[in-house]
Motif scaffolding. Sequence first.
Motif, PDB file in Angstrom:
ATOM      1  N   PHE A 292      -4.788 -58.379  16.959  1.00 26.70           N
ATOM      2  CA  PHE A 292      -5.995 -57.589  17.374  1.00 26.70           C
ATOM      3  C   PHE A 292      -6.499 -56.732  15.866  1.00 26.70           C
ATOM      4  O   PHE A 292      -7.640 -56.838  15.539  1.00 26.70           O
ATOM      5  CB  PHE A 292      -6.100 -56.713  18.132  1.00 26.70           C
ATOM      6  N   VAL A 293      -5.447 -56.158  15.273  1.00 27.93           N
ATOM      7  CA  VAL A 293      -5.829 -55.216  14.069  1.00 27.93           C
ATOM      8  C   VAL A 293      -6.130 -56.296  12.826  1.00 27.93           C
ATOM      9  O   VAL A 293      -7.054 -56.105  12.184  1.00 27.93           O
ATOM     10  CB  VAL A 293      -4.540 -54.195  13.584  1.00 27.93           C
ATOM     11  N   THR A 294      -5.627 -57.616  12.902  1.00 25.78           N
ATOM     12  CA  THR A 294      -6.253 -58.420  11.621  1.00 25.78           C
ATOM     13  C   THR A 294      -7.404 -58.813  11.758  1.00 25.78           C
ATOM     14  O   THR A 294      -8.207 -59.361  10.901  1.00 25.78           O
ATOM     15  CB  THR A 294      -5.202 -59.475  11.720  1.00 25.78           C
ATOM     16  N   GLN A 295      -7.948 -58.763  13.036  1.00 28.29           N
ATOM     17  CA  GLN A 295      -9.408 -59.317  13.128  1.00 28.29           C
ATOM     18  C   GLN A 295     -10.497 -58.126  13.517  1.00 28.29           C
ATOM     19  O   GLN A 295     -11.645 -58.409  13.532  1.00 28.29           O
ATOM     20  CB  GLN A 295      -9.472 -60.323  14.538  1.00 28.29           C
ATOM     21  N   GLY A 296     -10.034 -56.997  13.168  1.00 27.11           N
ATOM     22  CA  GLY A 296     -10.981 -55.899  13.569  1.00 27.11           C
ATOM     23  C   GLY A 296     -11.849 -55.559  12.318  1.00 27.11           C
ATOM     24  O   GLY A 296     -11.444 -55.966  11.264  1.00 27.11           O
ATOM     25  N   ALA A 297     -13.030 -54.960  12.515  1.00 26.18           N
ATOM     26  CA  ALA A 297     -13.778 -54.874  11.393  1.00 26.18           C
ATOM     27  C   ALA A 297     -13.148 -53.963  10.291  1.00 26.18           C
ATOM     28  O   ALA A 297     -12.450 -52.732  10.470  1.00 26.18           O
ATOM     29  CB  ALA A 297     -14.810 -53.841  11.980  1.00 26.18           C
ATOM     30  N   ARG A 298     -13.512 -54.392   8.969  1.00 19.42           N
ATOM     31  CA  ARG A 298     -12.989 -53.751   7.965  1.00 19.42           C
ATOM     32  C   ARG A 298     -13.935 -52.903   7.194  1.00 19.42           C
ATOM     33  O   ARG A 298     -15.121 -52.991   7.389  1.00 19.42           O
ATOM     34  CB  ARG A 298     -12.451 -54.735   6.976  1.00 19.42           C
ATOM     35  N   GLY A 299     -13.323 -51.917   6.299  1.00 22.74           N
ATOM     36  CA  GLY A 299     -13.995 -51.111   5.591  1.00 22.74           C
ATOM     37  C   GLY A 299     -14.537 -49.697   6.122  1.00 22.74           C
ATOM     38  O   GLY A 299     -13.683 -49.321   7.376  1.00 22.74           O
TER      39      GLY A 299
END
Length: 485
Positions: A292-299
């Motif tokens: 889940f964290v690898t696909q969460g929104a970045r930035g």
Amino acid sequence: MKKNKNIVLMSLMLLAFLSCNDNDFLDVNPSKETTEQALSNPTAATELVNAVYNKFLNWNESSFAWNGVSSMTSDDADKGSDPGDTGGDKDLMDALTFTTTSLSFNEVWEANYQGIARANQALKFLPDLAIDETLKKRLIGESKFLRAMFYFRLGQMFGGVPLIKNVPDIQNQEDINAANIRVTRKEIYEFVIADLTEAAADLPTQYGSADLGRATKGAALALLAKVNMYNLEDPDRWQKVKDLTTQVMGLGYDLTTNYEDIWKESGENNIESIFEIQARGETPNKGVEGYFVTQGARGAGGWGWGFNTPTQDLADAYEPNDARRDATIIFRGETLWDGLLVPNTVSNPMYNQKAYVSKTAETFNGNDWDSNKNIRILRFAEVLLMNAEAAIEVGGDAATPLNRVRNRAGLGNAPVVDKAAVWKERRVELAFEHDRYFDLVRQGRAGVVLRAHGKNFVDGKHELFPIPQTQIDLSGGLLTQNPGY
């Protein structure tokens, strides 16, 4: 060369016995007991099988590499993240410029064979344990179901692979050969079909709350239908798919009323669910590592790494008023179902909402890595779509199952009921559920679709992924490479 071949075999044997609390089959911890001591434990039988389930929580089985191989390769997903962050090789997955040394392929190869080794270990010892015969049959059925899933993934990705049917004996030449020599994909699928057929005969249709999430008869039949659908060398496959999906449709499953609810914690193991990877957001966590964290929104204002992002082509594939579009895609600037505003400062315009974990409206203890969310593997909606496609191929009512899926999404009946209509529904219904690339290959149109999307698909090559060079080296050159690599 023999030394290298034995390395492959030894790596499959170095799996410690795992134990767990019988009331929670995710509580798996390394055992310090000898094999004999472990097997004398009253819960040994269940613990053997729990260790197989536990493999699906691992990073190399269900997370970053699997997303790269099964999703970023397709026209549904971009690499995402920042342009300079390759994710090791995820930029190569996205562009279809990967090679035999790309890391993701070796990760998923090793992961699935680790799972197979655990299943083989369970199947070696279960028959001789002094336990209730009904429980024994059920646990053997669960082990065969899980082994079938590992082999099915390998067959989808690589075609023919080594077929290891039991716990290898390093002194046995036949076992050494089995670990180092590929059989055909047809042989792999025949083995998977046999495992699933036997599993379906002994698995229950449902469980009590303590065993919720274990493999059921419906799961075995649904996966059996899916494997048959991909078994292109069987001229009778579509009749089998129709018969099997019809059986599943009579087992009491139904569609969740609101599509978006499927992906919430409250929607886990609901009436539509046929099989899920089970996770727990408790302390210590037992979640799917990094999914889940690898696909969460970045930035700025985001909550993850930002990989595996929806393409504009996928966003445009939904019809107007299709509820699945907003339930599948997080758009920059929108407010999510739990009230979270996705700020305009995040790096990418879209993210995978099926991988979203709410930190305010769902169980969350601060652990982003091993989070609480299940991963849906088999759903009743896919059974309906397989049934519809089979009916088109062999005759029967394709409109009713197809339109059940469409109507749930807020759409009217399909104006035309044909293969193209079913294929389109599979795309928008099952987006980010690890099917799209393999579907395009199965349908015989991967090259046309993916080249139009700007990907470097080469006919006669990219229908299969490369056998990892690391594995070829370990086999002393006995493992052969797929065409074009």
